[in-house]
Design a protein around this motif. Structure first.
Motif, PDB file in Angstrom:
ATOM      1  N   GLY A 143      -3.166  10.039   6.544  1.00 40.50           N
ATOM      2  CA  GLY A 143      -2.938   8.758   7.198  1.00 40.50           C
ATOM      3  C   GLY A 143      -1.728   7.991   6.691  1.00 40.50           C
ATOM      4  O   GLY A 143      -1.477   6.862   7.150  1.00 40.50           O
ATOM      5  N   LYS A 144      -0.977   8.566   5.778  1.00 43.57           N
ATOM      6  CA  LYS A 144       0.219   7.910   5.268  1.00 43.57           C
ATOM      7  C   LYS A 144       1.467   8.714   5.641  1.00 43.57           C
ATOM      8  O   LYS A 144       1.385   9.921   5.873  1.00 43.57           O
ATOM      9  CB  LYS A 144       0.144   7.743   3.750  1.00 43.57           C
ATOM     10  N   ILE A 145       2.587   8.019   5.668  1.00 44.18           N
ATOM     11  CA  ILE A 145       3.867   8.650   5.983  1.00 44.18           C
ATOM     12  C   ILE A 145       4.785   8.497   4.774  1.00 44.18           C
ATOM     13  O   ILE A 145       4.938   7.387   4.237  1.00 44.18           O
ATOM     14  CB  ILE A 145       4.521   7.998   7.213  1.00 44.18           C
ATOM     15  N   TYR A 146       5.369   9.608   4.353  1.00 45.58           N
ATOM     16  CA  TYR A 146       6.231   9.605   3.170  1.00 45.58           C
ATOM     17  C   TYR A 146       7.653  10.014   3.549  1.00 45.58           C
ATOM     18  O   TYR A 146       7.848  10.951   4.338  1.00 45.58           O
ATOM     19  CB  TYR A 146       5.700  10.566   2.111  1.00 45.58           C
ATOM     20  N   LEU A 147       8.617   9.335   2.971  1.00 42.45           N
ATOM     21  CA  LEU A 147      10.020   9.711   3.129  1.00 42.45           C
ATOM     22  C   LEU A 147      10.510  10.291   1.808  1.00 42.45           C
ATOM     23  O   LEU A 147      10.685   9.568   0.816  1.00 42.45           O
ATOM     24  CB  LEU A 147      10.876   8.502   3.502  1.00 42.45           C
ATOM     25  N   TYR A 148      10.723  11.598   1.791  1.00 42.34           N
ATOM     26  CA  TYR A 148      11.403  12.251   0.668  1.00 42.34           C
ATOM     27  C   TYR A 148      12.896  12.243   0.998  1.00 42.34           C
ATOM     28  O   TYR A 148      13.285  12.515   2.138  1.00 42.34           O
ATOM     29  CB  TYR A 148      10.890  13.674   0.476  1.00 42.34           C
ATOM     30  N   HIS A 149      13.709  11.933   0.025  1.00 38.68           N
ATOM     31  CA  HIS A 149      15.132  11.800   0.300  1.00 38.68           C
ATOM     32  C   HIS A 149      15.912  11.836  -1.014  1.00 38.68           C
ATOM     33  O   HIS A 149      15.326  11.830  -2.100  1.00 38.68           O
ATOM     34  CB  HIS A 149      15.423  10.503   1.051  1.00 38.68           C
ATOM     35  N   ALA A 161       9.067   7.673  -0.991  1.00 40.03           N
ATOM     36  CA  ALA A 161       8.554   6.329  -0.726  1.00 40.03           C
ATOM     37  C   ALA A 161       7.656   6.395   0.493  1.00 40.03           C
ATOM     38  O   ALA A 161       7.862   7.218   1.401  1.00 40.03           O
ATOM     39  CB  ALA A 161       9.694   5.343  -0.492  1.00 40.03           C
ATOM     40  N   GLU A 162       6.650   5.549   0.522  1.00 40.00           N
ATOM     41  CA  GLU A 162       5.810   5.447   1.717  1.00 40.00           C
ATOM     42  C   GLU A 162       6.569   4.678   2.794  1.00 40.00           C
ATOM     43  O   GLU A 162       7.371   3.789   2.497  1.00 40.00           O
ATOM     44  CB  GLU A 162       4.501   4.737   1.386  1.00 40.00           C
ATOM     45  N   MET A 163       6.288   5.031   4.052  1.00 33.41           N
ATOM     46  CA  MET A 163       6.970   4.391   5.172  1.00 33.41           C
ATOM     47  C   MET A 163       6.011   3.534   5.987  1.00 33.41           C
ATOM     48  O   MET A 163       4.797   3.762   6.011  1.00 33.41           O
ATOM     49  CB  MET A 163       7.591   5.451   6.100  1.00 33.41           C
ATOM     50  N   GLU A 164       6.585   2.567   6.673  1.00 34.47           N
ATOM     51  CA  GLU A 164       5.821   1.804   7.657  1.00 34.47           C
ATOM     52  C   GLU A 164       5.427   2.744   8.794  1.00 34.47           C
ATOM     53  O   GLU A 164       6.118   3.735   9.071  1.00 34.47           O
ATOM     54  CB  GLU A 164       6.659   0.642   8.209  1.00 34.47           C
ATOM     55  N   ASN A 165       4.330   2.434   9.479  1.00 36.17           N
ATOM     56  CA  ASN A 165       3.827   3.316  10.532  1.00 36.17           C
ATOM     57  C   ASN A 165       4.790   3.465  11.706  1.00 36.17           C
ATOM     58  O   ASN A 165       4.724   4.448  12.437  1.00 36.17           O
ATOM     59  CB  ASN A 165       2.467   2.821  11.030  1.00 36.17           C
ATOM     60  N   ASP A 166       5.661   2.488  11.902  1.00 35.20           N
ATOM     61  CA  ASP A 166       6.633   2.592  12.996  1.00 35.20           C
ATOM     62  C   ASP A 166       7.940   3.238  12.554  1.00 35.20           C
ATOM     63  O   ASP A 166       8.911   3.250  13.300  1.00 35.20           O
ATOM     64  CB  ASP A 166       6.893   1.218  13.613  1.00 35.20           C
ATOM     65  N   LEU A 167       7.966   3.754  11.326  1.00 32.47           N
ATOM     66  CA  LEU A 167       9.128   4.464  10.773  1.00 32.47           C
ATOM     67  C   LEU A 167      10.357   3.585  10.605  1.00 32.47           C
ATOM     68  O   LEU A 167      11.469   4.083  10.440  1.00 32.47           O
ATOM     69  CB  LEU A 167       9.499   5.677  11.665  1.00 32.47           C
ATOM     70  N   SER A 168      10.160   2.272  10.589  1.00 33.16           N
ATOM     71  CA  SER A 168      11.296   1.359  10.561  1.00 33.16           C
ATOM     72  C   SER A 168      11.841   1.105   9.163  1.00 33.16           C
ATOM     73  O   SER A 168      12.988   0.661   9.008  1.00 33.16           O
ATOM     74  CB  SER A 168      10.908   0.013  11.185  1.00 33.16           C
ATOM     75  N   ALA A 169      11.022   1.367   8.124  1.00 32.98           N
ATOM     76  CA  ALA A 169      11.444   1.042   6.760  1.00 32.98           C
ATOM     77  C   ALA A 169      10.480   1.670   5.770  1.00 32.98           C
ATOM     78  O   ALA A 169       9.387   2.117   6.132  1.00 32.98           O
ATOM     79  CB  ALA A 169      11.474  -0.479   6.567  1.00 32.98           C
ATOM     80  N   ILE A 170      10.913   1.710   4.504  1.00 29.81           N
ATOM     81  CA  ILE A 170       9.984   2.131   3.460  1.00 29.81           C
ATOM     82  C   ILE A 170       9.212   0.901   2.979  1.00 29.81           C
ATOM     83  O   ILE A 170       9.667  -0.232   3.116  1.00 29.81           O
ATOM     84  CB  ILE A 170      10.702   2.812   2.275  1.00 29.81           C
ATOM     85  N   LYS A 171       8.039   1.137   2.421  1.00 32.43           N
ATOM     86  CA  LYS A 171       7.206   0.043   1.928  1.00 32.43           C
ATOM     87  C   LYS A 171       7.689  -0.377   0.537  1.00 32.43           C
ATOM     88  O   LYS A 171       7.855   0.470  -0.354  1.00 32.43           O
ATOM     89  CB  LYS A 171       5.752   0.472   1.877  1.00 32.43           C
TER      90      LYS A 171
END
Length: 310
Positions: A143-149, A161-171
């Motif tokens: 249920g979480k979205i992660y951005l590896y970068h 970092a974890e991302m917002e559900n709309d993919l607009s930013a990291i938390k």
């Protein structure tokens, strides 16, 4: 003896012909949708006009072709954020829409499309960041979205970092470092600005696997390691040696790719190599079967590089 020489000559010609027809994409990724494989990557062919991300399609992983629409570009300069440095795309499906995370101007942006062939578009803005960042990989888990970068600060270092559900930013407050070069194989030239990049993450039996490339891409020792963790945040246990490298595959500059599966569920790694022993660019695109036994990821026994051919 004469027949043997003739056969060798013909085989060599065939190999060179295959290289001439290679897509010449660096930092490649393959996305499968409804029986079709879509190949994307950093453009390398100098005879292809335009900037952005080309896409090639195949139904058998052997024969590839460029779609007629948009001159074969899934995302083209002007369709969204970026004016230069279009690198390392990743394509995924989320909420019945297709998304492309990519690098441009040494920042990360996300574009969307109704088709994996594109055109992908966005509002012309990158993800907010206080440093230069590249090589995005978006991973969904529990249920979480992660951005590896990769963040370009004191070296190329991999973060999550974890991302917002709309993919607009990291938390805010979720950013954490994952990988930096500390092993001898990750810095064979003993440089001040070390490099770890090109992250890909997957999960198997509650263990997380992070594939990454180390050394500068121009270094013949560019290679791929596989770190493991019990959490998507880490800490990551890194290998003492790479599982894809020049010494194993006999080609220089092997790295920066992605894991994918064929229609039968077999596991592959798509990646690039140097153009030749003496030339880095344009980099060539290849795949190789890999296998996961226990917790060990390795090249499938007896398998060799498969060059992608147009």
């Amino acid at each position: 003896m004469k027949n043997y020489i003739t056969v060798c000559f013909l085989l060599c010609c065939a190999w060179l012909s295959a290289q001439d027809k290679n897509p010449l994409l660096a930092d490649p990724t393959i996305f499968e949708n409804e029986g079709t494989y879509y190949l994307y990557g950093t453009k390398g062919a100098k005879d292809v006009d335009g900037e952005g991300f080309q896409v090639y399609t195949s139904t058998d992983l052997k024969n590839w072709k460029k779609p007629a629409a948009n001159n074969g570009f899934a995302f083209k300069k002007g369709d969204g954020y970026g004016t230069t440095g279009f690198w390392a795309p990743q394509v995924f499906k989320y909420n019945n829409k297709f998304y492309m995370a990519y690098t441009a101007n040494e920042q990360i942006a996300i574009a969307s499309s109704d088709s994996p062939a594109g055109p992908f578009k966005n509002d012309g803005k990158p993800l907010a960041a206080d440093v230069r960042q590249i090589d995005p990989f978006i991973f969904f888990d529990n249920g979480k979205i992660y951005l590896y970068h990769v963040r370009l600060e004191n070296g190329n270092r991999i973060f999550v970092a974890e991302m917002e559900n709309d993919l607009s930013a990291i938390k805010p407050g979720t950013l954490k470092e994952c990988i930096t070069a500390t092993k001898p194989w990750e810095d064979t030239e003993k440089v001040k600005w070390t490099v770890t990049e090109g992250p890909t993450v997957f999960k198997k039996d509650n263990l997380y696997y992070l594939l990454y490339s180390a050394n500068d891409f121009r270094n013949k020792d560019y290679a791929v390691g596989c770190a493991t963790s019990k959490s998507p945040h880490g800490p990551w246990e890194k290998p003492d040696s790479p599982f894809i490298s020049q010494s194993l595959l006999k080609y220089p500059g092997t790295g920066h790719g992605d894991v994918f599966y064929d229609k039968k569920g077999s596991m592959y790694y798509v990646f690039h190599t140097h153009f030749s022993e003496s030339e880095v660019a344009p980099r060539k695109t290849a795949i190789i079967p890999i296998t996961l036994k226990g917790k060990q990821l390795s090249i499938a026994k007896g398998k060799n590089i498969i060059w992608l051919v147009l």
